[in-house]
Design an enzyme around this catalytic site. Structure first.
Site, PDB file in Angstrom:
ATOM      1  CD  GLU A   1    -143.849  24.933 -26.134  1.00 49.16           C
ATOM      2  OE1 GLU A   1    -143.922  24.653 -27.353  1.00 49.16           O
ATOM      3  OE2 GLU A   1    -142.874  25.537 -25.621  1.00 49.16           O
TER       4      GLU A   1
ATOM      5  CG  ASP B   1    -138.707  19.576 -17.028  1.00 47.47           C
ATOM      6  OD1 ASP B   1    -138.625  20.572 -17.763  1.00 47.47           O
ATOM      7  OD2 ASP B   1    -138.041  18.533 -17.168  1.00 47.47           O
TER       8      ASP B   1
ATOM      9  CG  HIS C   1    -142.240  29.193 -29.287  1.00 46.16           C
ATOM     10  ND1 HIS C   1    -143.303  29.140 -28.412  1.00 46.16           N
ATOM     11  CD2 HIS C   1    -141.711  27.933 -29.302  1.00 46.16           C
ATOM     12  CE1 HIS C   1    -143.399  27.896 -27.924  1.00 46.16           C
ATOM     13  NE2 HIS C   1    -142.453  27.149 -28.453  1.00 46.16           N
TER      14      HIS C   1
ATOM     15  CD  GLU D   1    -139.645  28.894 -26.869  1.00 49.38           C
ATOM     16  OE1 GLU D   1    -139.029  27.846 -27.145  1.00 49.38           O
ATOM     17  OE2 GLU D   1    -140.516  28.952 -25.988  1.00 49.38           O
TER      18      GLU D   1
ATOM     19  CG  HIS E   1    -142.424  24.358 -32.313  1.00 51.05           C
ATOM     20  ND1 HIS E   1    -143.629  23.852 -31.897  1.00 51.05           N
ATOM     21  CD2 HIS E   1    -141.771  24.736 -31.179  1.00 51.05           C
ATOM     22  CE1 HIS E   1    -143.708  23.910 -30.582  1.00 51.05           C
ATOM     23  NE2 HIS E   1    -142.591  24.449 -30.118  1.00 51.05           N
ATOM     24  CD  GLU E   2    -138.308  25.790 -31.108  1.00 46.46           C
ATOM     25  OE1 GLU E   2    -138.701  26.644 -30.290  1.00 46.46           O
ATOM     26  OE2 GLU E   2    -138.488  24.566 -30.951  1.00 46.46           O
TER      27      GLU E   2
ATOM     28  CE1 TYR F   1    -144.269  20.773 -25.145  1.00 40.41           C
ATOM     29  CE2 TYR F   1    -143.802  21.605 -27.340  1.00 40.41           C
ATOM     30  CZ  TYR F   1    -143.427  21.442 -26.026  1.00 40.41           C
ATOM     31  OH  TYR F   1    -142.233  21.949 -25.587  1.00 40.41           O
TER      32      TYR F   1
HETATM   33  N1  BES Z   1    -139.825  25.857 -25.646  1.00 40.07           N
HETATM   34  C1  BES Z   1    -139.704  24.516 -26.053  1.00 40.07           C
HETATM   35  C2  BES Z   1    -138.661  23.756 -25.291  1.00 40.07           C
HETATM   36  C3  BES Z   1    -138.818  23.739 -23.785  1.00 40.07           C
HETATM   37  C4  BES Z   1    -140.063  23.653 -23.182  1.00 40.07           C
HETATM   38  C5  BES Z   1    -137.712  23.809 -22.977  1.00 40.07           C
HETATM   39  C6  BES Z   1    -140.171  23.664 -21.788  1.00 40.07           C
HETATM   40  C7  BES Z   1    -137.818  23.807 -21.594  1.00 40.07           C
HETATM   41  C8  BES Z   1    -139.059  23.740 -20.994  1.00 40.07           C
HETATM   42  C9  BES Z   1    -139.435  24.401 -27.546  1.00 40.07           C
HETATM   43  O1  BES Z   1    -140.104  25.357 -28.303  1.00 40.07           O
HETATM   44  C10 BES Z   1    -139.946  23.083 -28.018  1.00 40.07           C
HETATM   45  O2  BES Z   1    -141.095  22.836 -27.854  1.00 40.07           O
HETATM   46  N2  BES Z   1    -139.098  22.268 -28.615  1.00 40.07           N
HETATM   47  C11 BES Z   1    -139.494  20.999 -29.181  1.00 40.07           C
HETATM   48  C12 BES Z   1    -139.816  21.213 -30.630  1.00 40.07           C
HETATM   49  C13 BES Z   1    -140.977  20.505 -31.176  1.00 40.07           C
HETATM   50  C14 BES Z   1    -142.202  20.358 -30.383  1.00 40.07           C
HETATM   51  C15 BES Z   1    -141.286  20.929 -32.600  1.00 40.07           C
HETATM   52  C16 BES Z   1    -138.336  20.031 -29.048  1.00 40.07           C
HETATM   53  O3  BES Z   1    -137.282  20.413 -28.580  1.00 40.07           O
HETATM   54  O4  BES Z   1    -138.476  18.871 -29.383  1.00 40.07           O
HETATM   55 ZN    ZN Z   2    -142.210  25.040 -28.250  1.00 39.84          ZN
END
Ligand code: BES
Ligand code: ZN
Length: 636
Positions: free
Chosen positions: A348, A407, A329, A301, A325-326, A415
């Site tokens: 999330e 992480d 955010h 995002e 989703h993005e 989520y």
């Molecule tokens: N912000 C996250 C990705 C992220 C989280 C990167 C923590 C690094 C550390 C992003 O918004 C995300 O959640 N992406 C998901 C999308 C999905 C849940 C709809 C993905 O990449 O799969």
């Molecule tokens: Zn996310």
């Protein structure tokens, strides 16, 4: 202790809510009230060395020279600091080479600095000696091959194959590996940048972006809204812009432009729907940049410029919820940000809930329930894994990640349990009251970073108490697993598919259920529910027949492919190994490849382990650091 802490928070919130309307703008037109700054003292970010409680960056100006030959960025990070009373400013760095540091704006003077001990988790502290009146700190640096944020791609690794490509990934704490800064979501800064790139490519940032390449290869950027450091982002490549509406569009290599336009055509409707639910979009423009396949996430995002993985180009719009989703955010995460990575669910969980509301507004409740049901399937599996792991407390919404990588908190708990918290609250309070509360929440805390406890205190004060609503918020936040009162979501259409799969699991014949059926007779989400329900007792003859008839291993949505390959690995069905390997080598989206490697390594057969290791050997140089380290851990 806890009680007095909460009272302290409450009193701060009262003060700040009385003053948010008063403007106290700094030189970048941003609200910088003392009340907002004082909130910083309350939370401690265990993932940053920075002394932001004493001194913090207000504005960052970057001068960057992107050098593809050496795979290095040569940079100057010019920090404009807050008023302070200290003689040292501490920044975060990891895998960076510091060349020199100066203070001052017109006349720069070299100053002393020391670099702290290396921690695998956090990198190093960069301590800069300053005076009480130091306002500008300029850090001259270059990136190294140890950088974790940067992914440098050779021309052959792009679709057009003519020009190299570079992109960054900052979240959670990787920004410190390409910019020396205070890398904590507790602090918010405005930023600007001057970026020099080679001939033939355009530079884009999470800021106001150019629409076209220019001939002097120099690009200027401004981000006027205050953002946390993890949202600073850069992409450089041969890309064109396709407009999708008044304030939105997509950057991509020209070969992918048409597919992007097709896939994301509903973007203007999504922005309208989101704004109607939680208030005006605060970032002016919403663009997407389609990155190479190695991008480790489906989407990221970055404000004004969502980073997207080409696996979203499904050809049937079956992954558009990632864009919802993005986009979501832009409120939860970018406007109101988790104060620390222990509060990640505020980013999330809220976003998954909001994403679902956007999908419901565009495509109806049945579609939204289908998506939520699939997430719930994932959640149950994750809770089981977490409860049997070294850290069963990771199934609490509020985390305690001291000494661990942020992480580790990136699980379905943040989520999906997070989203179910809000869905359940919606049932208790009614949608109207919850929306009113959340609208106020986004206004009250806009451009702030807040803790779980800040949220909880608001929830009680502004929603539960005034309306006499009983809700077990503490249990949801501080206890393991799913509370019993969780919202139940089902989908009759998915139930039908689950039934079909269960029949096969119990020895049923495929021709009975699937005679004359084609892939297109069911939606991707229906197929997902089906494939996930199949278990490893499914006979190989049935799997072969399914794969021949429906082409799961070669066609369509990559999430479905990934789930199919997971099942194949679990069932020891090796007929599709070539397709599996091609998939794992081409795609770097961590979530899609991780499970496949994991299933291969869980196998009892040594040959599966060998296959996983050989595949990783072929793939690893094309993975981003994030995916490479996760998979290395799995196959070791
Ligand atoms: N912000 C996250 C990705 C992220 C989280 C990167 C923590 C690094 C550390 C992003 O918004 C995300 O959640 N992406 C998901 C999308 C999905 C849940 C709809 C993905 O990449 O799969
Ligand atoms: Zn996310």
């Amino acid at each position: 202790m806890r009680v007095s802490y909460l009272i302290f928070i409450a009193s701060i919130l009262i003060t700040s809510s009385c003053t948010t309307k008063k403007s106290n703008k700094d030189s970048h037109g941003q609200d910088n009230t003392d009340q907002k700054e004082s909130k910083l003292i309350l939370a401690k970010d265990v993932h940053s060395y920075a002394n932001i409680e004493d001194i913090r960056t207000k504005h960052l100006h970057l001068e960057l020279d992107v050098n593809f030959e050496n795979k290095k960025i040569y940079g100057i990070a010019r920090h404009e600091m807050s008023d302070h009373n200290v003689n040292q400013a501490i920044f975060d760095i990891k895998g960076l080479e510091i060349i020199k540091i100066t203070t001052g704006i017109k006349n720069e003077n070299n100053v002393d600095f020391t670099i702290g001990e290396y921690s695998e988790q956090m990198g190093r502290a960069l301590n800069v000696a300053i005076n009480n009146d130091t306002k500008f700190i300029n850090i001259y640096y270059q990136t190294t091959e140890k950088t974790e944020a940067l992914d440098w791609l050779a021309p052959e690794q792009t679709t057009g194959k003519q020009h190299p490509y570079l992109y960054t990934q900052g979240q959670a704490i990787l920004t410190r590996s390409w910019i020396p800064l205070q890398d904590s979501p507790l602090n918010r800064i405005t930023y600007s940048a001057d970026v020099k790139v080679p001939q033939g490519v355009i530079a884009l940032m999470s800021a106001k972006n150019p629409r076209e390449r220019n001939d002097d290869n120099l690009y200027h950027f401004e981000m006027k809204q205050r953002i946390p450091s993890y949202l600073i982002a850069l992409a450089v490549g041969d890309m064109v812009y396709s407009s999708l509406g008044d304030n939105c569009g997509v950057y991509s290599e020209k070969e992918l432009a048409e597919d992007c336009i097709y896939e994301f055509t509903d973007l203007p409707k999504m922005i309208a729907a989101a704004s109607a639910i939680y208030g005006e979009y605060q970032w002016d423009q919403y663009d997407i940049v389609m990155l190479p396949y190695s991008f480790p996430f489906g989407g990221m995002e970055n404000p004004r410029l969502t980073f997207a993985n080409p696996t979203l180009l499904t050809g049937d719009r079956s992954s558009t919820s990632v864009i919802a989703h993005e986009l979501a955010h832009s409120w939860s995460g970018n406007l109101v940000t988790n104060a620390t990575w222990d509060d990640f669910w505020l980013n999330e969980g809220f976003t998954v809930y909001f994403e679902n509301r956007i999908m419901e507004a565009l495509y109806g409740k049945e579609e939204a329930d289908i998506l939520a049901t699939i997430e719930y399937q994932d959640l149950l599996a994750s809770i089981e894994t977490i409860e049997n792991s070294e850290h069963p407390e990771d199934s609490h919404l509020k985390l305690h990640l001291d000494g661990r990588a942020p992480d580790d908190g990136m699980t379905d708990i943040a989520y999906v349990k997070g989203a179910f918290f809000l869905r359940t609250l919606e049932q208790a309070a009614g949608r109207e009251l919850l929306d009113e509360f959340l609208n106020n929440y986004f206004v009250k805390h806009s451009f702030q970073s807040i803790t779980t406890e800040d949220f909880l205190s608001d929830l009680k004060k502004d929603l539960l108490e005034p309306h006499n609503i009983e809700f077990n918020a503490e249990e949801w936040i501080y206890q393991p697993g799913m509370p019993e009162n969780h919202a139940e979501i089902t989908s009759p259409r998915l139930n039908k598919m689950i039934q079909l799969a269960n029949d096969l699991n119990e020895g049923g014949k495929i021709d009975k259920a699937f005679e004359n059926k084609t892939r297109g007779d069911f939606t991707t989400q229906e197929w997902l529910a089906f494939v996930r329900t199949l278990n490893s007792s499914t006979p190989h003859s049935v799997m072969l027949a399914l794969n021949n008839q429906f082409k799961f291993s070669i066609e369509g949505n990559s999430i479905l492919k990934s789930d199919w390959f997971k099942l194949c690995a679990r069932a020891g069905f090796r007929d599709v190994q070539d397709d599996m390997q091609a998939f794992l080598v081409k795609i770097g989206r961590r979530w899609l490849v991780e499970g496949v490697y994991q299933e291969l390594m869980n196998s009892n057969s040594k040959s599966d382990h060998l296959f996983a290791r050989e595949t990783f050997k072929k793939a690893s140089s094309s993975y981003h650091f994030v995916t490479r380290t996760t998979i290395a851990e799995i196959v070791k």
